[in-house]
Design a protein around this motif. Structure first.
Motif, PDB file in Angstrom:
ATOM      1  N   GLY A  89       0.844  -1.189   0.000  1.00 37.82           N
ATOM      2  CA  GLY A  89       0.000   0.000   0.000  1.00 37.82           C
ATOM      3  C   GLY A  89       0.875   1.234   0.000  1.00 37.82           C
ATOM      4  O   GLY A  89       1.711   1.416  -0.882  1.00 37.82           O
ATOM      5  N   ASP A  90       0.737   2.078   1.018  1.00 36.99           N
ATOM      6  CA  ASP A  90       1.542   3.305   1.110  1.00 36.99           C
ATOM      7  C   ASP A  90       2.716   3.143   2.075  1.00 36.99           C
ATOM      8  O   ASP A  90       3.295   4.125   2.529  1.00 36.99           O
ATOM      9  CB  ASP A  90       0.671   4.485   1.514  1.00 36.99           C
ATOM     10  CG  ASP A  90       0.009   4.296   2.886  1.00 36.99           C
ATOM     11  OD1 ASP A  90       0.085   3.182   3.449  1.00 36.99           O
ATOM     12  OD2 ASP A  90      -0.586   5.270   3.386  1.00 36.99           O
ATOM     13  N   LYS A  91       3.090   1.889   2.353  1.00 31.51           N
ATOM     14  CA  LYS A  91       4.168   1.617   3.312  1.00 31.51           C
ATOM     15  C   LYS A  91       5.356   0.943   2.618  1.00 31.51           C
ATOM     16  O   LYS A  91       5.178   0.107   1.737  1.00 31.51           O
ATOM     17  CB  LYS A  91       3.660   0.730   4.441  1.00 31.51           C
ATOM     18  CG  LYS A  91       2.574   1.407   5.278  1.00 31.51           C
ATOM     19  CD  LYS A  91       1.979   0.435   6.265  1.00 31.51           C
ATOM     20  CE  LYS A  91       0.978   1.092   7.182  1.00 31.51           C
ATOM     21  NZ  LYS A  91      -0.201   1.593   6.541  1.00 31.51           N
ATOM     22  N   PHE A  92       6.547   1.312   3.064  1.00 29.93           N
ATOM     23  CA  PHE A  92       7.784   0.663   2.634  1.00 29.93           C
ATOM     24  C   PHE A  92       8.199  -0.243   3.783  1.00 29.93           C
ATOM     25  O   PHE A  92       8.488   0.225   4.879  1.00 29.93           O
ATOM     26  CB  PHE A  92       8.838   1.736   2.333  1.00 29.93           C
ATOM     27  CG  PHE A  92      10.207   1.204   2.014  1.00 29.93           C
ATOM     28  CD1 PHE A  92      10.389   0.099   1.200  1.00 29.93           C
ATOM     29  CD2 PHE A  92      11.330   1.834   2.526  1.00 29.93           C
ATOM     30  CE1 PHE A  92      11.665  -0.375   0.912  1.00 29.93           C
ATOM     31  CE2 PHE A  92      12.606   1.373   2.237  1.00 29.93           C
ATOM     32  CZ  PHE A  92      12.771   0.259   1.433  1.00 29.93           C
ATOM     33  N   VAL A  93       8.180  -1.557   3.545  1.00 30.32           N
ATOM     34  CA  VAL A  93       8.361  -2.538   4.608  1.00 30.32           C
ATOM     35  C   VAL A  93       9.695  -3.263   4.433  1.00 30.32           C
ATOM     36  O   VAL A  93      10.024  -3.735   3.344  1.00 30.32           O
ATOM     37  CB  VAL A  93       7.200  -3.566   4.625  1.00 30.32           C
ATOM     38  CG1 VAL A  93       7.388  -4.586   5.738  1.00 30.32           C
ATOM     39  CG2 VAL A  93       5.862  -2.832   4.780  1.00 30.32           C
ATOM     40  N   HIS A  94      10.424  -3.361   5.525  1.00 28.35           N
ATOM     41  CA  HIS A  94      11.715  -4.055   5.577  1.00 28.35           C
ATOM     42  C   HIS A  94      11.533  -5.187   6.583  1.00 28.35           C
ATOM     43  O   HIS A  94      11.412  -4.942   7.781  1.00 28.35           O
ATOM     44  CB  HIS A  94      12.775  -3.053   6.029  1.00 28.35           C
ATOM     45  CG  HIS A  94      14.154  -3.599   6.146  1.00 28.35           C
ATOM     46  ND1 HIS A  94      15.212  -2.779   6.480  1.00 28.35           N
ATOM     47  CD2 HIS A  94      14.678  -4.827   5.987  1.00 28.35           C
ATOM     48  CE1 HIS A  94      16.328  -3.496   6.524  1.00 28.35           C
ATOM     49  NE2 HIS A  94      16.021  -4.741   6.230  1.00 28.35           N
TER      50      HIS A  94
END
Length: 142
Positions: A89-94
């Motif tokens: 979505g609108d998140k950058f996930v690590h």
């Protein structure tokens, strides 16, 4: 969407970070150094390739990887993990995985700031960064 994160960011606030570090197993002395360190985060992207660089007086790290592809990471606290960058979505996930454990570092933009929520086994920390410089140029070849 990922381009929204591409900038240089300076840490301005940290909530519950010590509890998070303790939960993932970071020793007391290392936690004290990390709590006192104001990091700079640089994110750059070119298509599906991402470069994430963290700078501090304690240790600098840099990773270049394709979205969705697992890569080897040695964290600033010397954990050897398997990591993946994704956009959800609108998140950058690590996502980091090691020894049957998993933590997620979820970055999102709120009111022009980068807010990173770190989750591990019910412990949540929130670190907030302000934009210092907008950079979208990229990345060395992989």
């Amino acid at each position: 969407m990922l381009q929204d994160f591409c900038a240089t960011w300076k840490l301005v606030d940290s909530q519950n970070f010590d509890d998070y570090m303790q939960a993932i197993g970071i020793p007391f002395a290392s936690r004290q150094v990390a709590n006192a360190t104001k990091t700079t985060l640089i994110i750059q992207a070119d298509g599906d390739r991402v470069m994430l660089r963290t700078l501090s007086t304690f240790r600098n790290t840099e990773y270049v990887a394709k979205l969705g592809e697992e890569f080897d990471e040695i964290t600033p606290d010397d954990r050897e993990v398997k990591s993946t960058f994704t956009v959800e979505g609108d998140k950058f996930v690590h996502t980091q995985r090691w020894d049957g454990k998993e933590t997620k570092l979820i970055r999102e933009i709120r009111d022009g700031k980068l807010v990173m929520t770190l989750n591990f086994e019910g412990v949540t920390a929130v670190r907030t960064y302000e934009k210092v410089d907008r950079r979208t140029s990229f990345i060395p070849a992989m």
